[in-house]
Design a protein around this motif. Structure first.
Motif, PDB file in Angstrom:
ATOM      1  N   GLY A 182      32.012 -20.301  16.530  1.00  0.00           N
ATOM      2  CA  GLY A 182      30.844 -20.705  15.673  1.00  0.00           C
ATOM      3  C   GLY A 182      30.281 -19.168  15.220  1.00  0.00           C
ATOM      4  N   THR A 183      30.064 -19.093  13.909  1.00  0.00           N
ATOM      5  CA  THR A 183      29.595 -17.911  13.166  1.00  0.00           C
ATOM      6  C   THR A 183      27.963 -18.097  13.012  1.00  0.00           C
ATOM      7  OG1 THR A 183      31.392 -17.356  12.201  1.00  0.00           O
ATOM      8  CG2 THR A 183      29.938 -16.300  11.499  1.00  0.00           C
ATOM      9  N   VAL A 184      27.278 -17.308  13.643  1.00  0.00           N
ATOM     10  CA  VAL A 184      25.599 -17.145  13.183  1.00  0.00           C
ATOM     11  C   VAL A 184      25.268 -16.185  12.207  1.00  0.00           C
ATOM     12  CG1 VAL A 184      23.379 -17.409  14.208  1.00  0.00           C
ATOM     13  CG2 VAL A 184      25.362 -18.262  15.700  1.00  0.00           C
ATOM     14  N   GLY A 185      25.048 -16.539  10.986  1.00  0.00           N
ATOM     15  CA  GLY A 185      24.606 -15.785   9.936  1.00  0.00           C
ATOM     16  C   GLY A 185      23.416 -15.096  10.617  1.00  0.00           C
ATOM     17  N   LEU A 186      23.224 -13.788  10.185  1.00  0.00           N
ATOM     18  CA  LEU A 186      21.906 -12.858  10.553  1.00  0.00           C
ATOM     19  C   LEU A 186      21.465 -12.400   9.248  1.00  0.00           C
ATOM     20  CD1 LEU A 186      23.646 -10.638  13.497  1.00  0.00           C
ATOM     21  CD2 LEU A 186      22.567 -12.994  13.708  1.00  0.00           C
ATOM     22  N   THR A 187      20.096 -12.381   9.454  1.00  0.00           N
ATOM     23  CA  THR A 187      19.256 -11.942   8.094  1.00  0.00           C
ATOM     24  C   THR A 187      18.973 -10.578   8.358  1.00  0.00           C
ATOM     25  OG1 THR A 187      18.511 -14.115   7.652  1.00  0.00           O
ATOM     26  CG2 THR A 187      17.059 -12.393   6.926  1.00  0.00           C
ATOM     27  N   ASP A 188      18.983  -9.530   7.622  1.00  0.00           N
ATOM     28  CA  ASP A 188      18.823  -8.232   7.854  1.00  0.00           C
ATOM     29  C   ASP A 188      17.377  -7.732   7.405  1.00  0.00           C
ATOM     30  OD1 ASP A 188      18.766  -5.365   7.795  1.00  0.00           O
ATOM     31  OD2 ASP A 188      20.347  -5.132   6.526  1.00  0.00           O
ATOM     32  N   HIS A 189      16.715  -7.461   8.451  1.00  0.00           N
ATOM     33  CA  HIS A 189      15.345  -7.098   8.321  1.00  0.00           C
ATOM     34  C   HIS A 189      14.914  -5.587   8.498  1.00  0.00           C
ATOM     35  CE1 HIS A 189      13.560 -11.013   8.699  1.00  0.00           C
ATOM     36  NE2 HIS A 189      14.494 -11.294   9.531  1.00  0.00           N
ATOM     37  N   ASP A 190      15.692  -4.732   7.437  1.00  0.00           N
ATOM     38  CA  ASP A 190      15.609  -3.101   7.196  1.00  0.00           C
ATOM     39  C   ASP A 190      16.238  -2.565   8.317  1.00  0.00           C
ATOM     40  OD1 ASP A 190      14.224  -3.342   4.661  1.00  0.00           O
ATOM     41  OD2 ASP A 190      12.323  -3.917   5.499  1.00  0.00           O
ATOM     42  N   GLY A 191      17.140  -3.061   8.808  1.00  0.00           N
ATOM     43  CA  GLY A 191      17.898  -2.363   9.856  1.00  0.00           C
ATOM     44  C   GLY A 191      17.121  -2.183  11.076  1.00  0.00           C
ATOM     45  N   THR A 192      16.248  -2.820  11.575  1.00  0.00           N
ATOM     46  CA  THR A 192      15.597  -2.795  12.788  1.00  0.00           C
ATOM     47  C   THR A 192      15.618  -3.895  13.697  1.00  0.00           C
ATOM     48  OG1 THR A 192      13.515  -3.489  11.820  1.00  0.00           O
ATOM     49  CG2 THR A 192      13.535  -1.060  11.995  1.00  0.00           C
ATOM     50  N   LEU A 193      16.120  -5.014  13.100  1.00  0.00           N
ATOM     51  CA  LEU A 193      16.028  -6.159  13.710  1.00  0.00           C
ATOM     52  C   LEU A 193      16.896  -7.256  12.968  1.00  0.00           C
ATOM     53  CD1 LEU A 193      13.460  -7.956  16.087  1.00  0.00           C
ATOM     54  CD2 LEU A 193      14.608  -9.290  14.538  1.00  0.00           C
ATOM     55  N   TYR A 194      17.986  -8.100  13.602  1.00  0.00           N
ATOM     56  CA  TYR A 194      18.372  -9.152  12.846  1.00  0.00           C
ATOM     57  C   TYR A 194      18.201 -10.501  13.616  1.00  0.00           C
ATOM     58  CZ  TYR A 194      21.286  -5.425  10.761  1.00  0.00           C
ATOM     59  OH  TYR A 194      21.899  -4.450  10.102  1.00  0.00           O
ATOM     60  N   THR A 195      17.753 -11.482  12.845  1.00  0.00           N
ATOM     61  CA  THR A 195      17.560 -12.908  13.299  1.00  0.00           C
ATOM     62  C   THR A 195      18.553 -13.706  12.694  1.00  0.00           C
ATOM     63  OG1 THR A 195      16.001 -13.246  11.486  1.00  0.00           O
ATOM     64  CG2 THR A 195      14.974 -12.148  13.365  1.00  0.00           C
ATOM     65  N   GLY A 196      18.640 -14.991  13.402  1.00  0.00           N
ATOM     66  CA  GLY A 196      19.503 -16.050  12.973  1.00  0.00           C
ATOM     67  C   GLY A 196      18.993 -17.407  13.384  1.00  0.00           C
ATOM     68  N   ALA A 197      19.592 -18.489  13.060  1.00  0.00           N
ATOM     69  CA  ALA A 197      19.417 -19.637  13.328  1.00  0.00           C
ATOM     70  C   ALA A 197      19.675 -20.189  14.737  1.00  0.00           C
ATOM     71  CB  ALA A 197      19.575 -20.941  12.179  1.00  0.00           C
ATOM     72  N   MET A 198      18.936 -21.158  15.522  1.00  0.00           N
ATOM     73  CA  MET A 198      19.284 -22.075  16.446  1.00  0.00           C
ATOM     74  C   MET A 198      18.386 -23.233  16.609  1.00  0.00           C
ATOM     75  SD  MET A 198      18.194 -20.779  20.390  1.00  0.00           S
ATOM     76  CE  MET A 198      19.357 -19.447  20.493  1.00  0.00           C
TER      77      MET A 198
END
Length: 506
Positions: A182-198
């Motif tokens: 499974g591939t969890v796409g990550l949203t890029d918050h200015d290079g300091t933290l990446y978030t995705g869905a669960m």
């Protein structure tokens, strides 16, 4: 010449590495792949679904005028410090042994005179609980059967090995891999933290999660929390899930280095990520959050380190997926970039890295994703720093070194300068050639791009930039390779082979 704090007791044992050759090829990270290189949201990639990752926009380290935001940078370092202090305490509680990177085990001769003149004993488990600096409080069951560390001093290895039992639930997957990646796409918050869905519960409810390889626990907000910090976030309601069950005798209590805190209860429920579902997964449910979380873009956090540093006394989510035979392999991979960032569960996404470029390195200890490391400037290892241990951590924004090691490293960088406590500068127009090497031979050099190295100018209009390699005491005798390093490579973590691999970006 003074020794560096990064030379822990274990790194001395690892010092028998093959000598470096005179012509070591430097891996220069290519431009990050465009969004077209990965499948769109929901598209199948050999049985995988894509969910993009996002960066944390509320905590960028560079201000609009191009200068560094020191307040935010220090807040990031403070959270990292609290995380590693907790992790070391958890390791000792879980295994019965102090981690070999714990400050209490460092050779006093490696400490600066200021530090060695006032030694401080590490806090006990009961002291941590009273401070609230322990995720699960008194009365919680502790982990048993943790495998012994692969390196470092062990006072009673025989007693520890008696508890080191293999997981009877693990079954090798004899079937095809379709549906088990499974591939969890990550949203890029200015290079300091990446978030995705669960999603959690039955029926499933979606949450935005911060994925952290530097810790090992999962938590989300509770529906019973109605504070200003909780209200902006998606909340978990156990009464709305038919598969929820409370874990008696455990409670959630976390205090972070910047004063922010989380408290609450512990539950088990079905947790799904990228179409892969783990049943009876243990996680924390926060009934109170400090005001610091109000502006965070994520709802909760998912730790992806080893179980030995878990404060839950339960396997982390990915380990549960492996033991329940829900994934094709024990690997997960990160692609962290300005676009098309993702977390791939159960293997590697071949569209995002160059074929034949992957190199795997063994972890030093089954706790953090810890590698034997050397730092290079201009293609040559920095002799003053030598070999050290480095933690690969998606939950830390920058590269952090012990203060003495950072000082010695930057002293080898041409035209560098000191800027504040632990920060160093260089000419913006001529960024230094910096890379890291790993393993036993240190045969490859993984470079940091000028964009990743630059945290921002010292002030608006200045020609001096602040480097992303920062000197700080974060509670552990190791370097931390955060996003400033990881966004230059495709990184793969293997919980069965106990390796971290890096590949050139496609």
């Amino acid at each position: 010449m003074r020794s560096t704090l990064s030379l822990s007791l274990c790194s001395a044992l690892l010092a028998a590495a093959a000598p470096l050759g005179t012509a070591v090829p430097t891996r220069v990270p290519p431009t990050a792949s465009s969004s077209s290189s990965a499948a769109p949201q929901g598209q199948d990639l050999s049985g995988a679904t894509t969910i993009r990752l996002h960066r944390r926009g509320s905590a960028e380290l560079t201000q609009e005028d191009g200068s560094i935001d020191f307040g935010r940078s220090l807040a990031h370092l403070a959270r990292a410090h609290a995380k590693y202090v907790r992790g070391l305490a958890n390791f000792e509680l879980n295994t019965g042994e102090a981690h070999f990177l714990a400050p209490s085990l460092v050779d006093p001769s490696l400490l600066s005179s200021a530090a060695s003149s006032a030694p401080v004993d590490p806090p006990t488990a009961s002291q941590l609980a009273k401070r609230g600096d322990k995720v699960f409080g008194e009365g919680s069951g502790r982990l048993h059967g943790v495998p012994p560390p692969s390196a470092g001093p062990v006072a009673n290895r025989r007693a520890l090995e008696k508890r080191a039992v293999s997981n009877p639930k693990y079954i090798a997957n004899p079937k095809k891999t379709a549906g088990k990646t499974g591939t969890v796409g990550l949203t890029d918050h200015d290079g300091t933290l990446y978030t995705g869905a669960m999603s959690i519960g039955t029926p499933a409810k979606s949450f935005v999660i911060d994925f952290d390889t530097g810790s090992s626990d999962l938590w989300v907000p509770s529906s019973s929390c109605n504070s200003e910090a909780c209200n902006p976030h998606t909340k978990y309601d156990p009464s709305a899930s038919t598969s929820a069950a409370i874990v008696a005798g455990k409670s959630l209590s976390v205090t972070y280095g910047d004063g922010s805190s989380t408290s609450g209860s512990v539950y088990t429920d079905t947790v799904s990520i990228a179409g892969l579902s783990a049943t009876k997964q243990t996680f924390g449910v926060a009934t109170a959050l400090s005001s610091d979380f109000a502006n965070d873009p994520y709802d909760g956090l998912m730790g992806m380190g080893y179980q030995s540093i878990s404060t839950l006394g339960a396997p982390p989510l990915f380990e549960t997926l492996v033991s329940q035979n829900k994934v094709a392999s024990s690997k997960f991979s990160f692609h962290l970039a300005d676009s098309a960032s993702e977390l791939y569960l159960g293997g590697m996404n071949s569209a995002l890295f160059k074929a034949g470029s992957t190199k795997a390195y063994p972890v030093v200890s089954q706790s953090y994703w810890l590698l034997a490391t050397k730092a290079n400037v201009g293609g040559s290892p920095v002799a003053a720093v030598g070999q050290f241990n480095a933690i690969v951590d998606t939950g830390t924004s920058v590269i952090v070194a012990p203060t003495q090691a950072a000082r010695q490293f930057w002293a080898s960088v041409p035209d560098s300068g000191v800027y504040g406590s632990g920060y160093y500068t260089y000419p913006c127009a001529s960024a230094p050639d910096i890379s890291f090497s790993f393993g036993s031979t240190f045969g490859e050099q993984w470079a940091i791009s000028p964009e990743s190295l630059n945290l921002g100018k010292v002030s608006s209009g200045s020609d001096r930039c602040v480097g992303a390699i920062v000197g700080a005491d974060i509670g552990i005798n190791a370097w931390i390779l955060g996003i400033s390093f990881l966004e230059n490579v495709y990184s793969t973590f293997d919980q069965k082979a106990h390796t971290v691999s890096f590949s050139d970006l496609a």
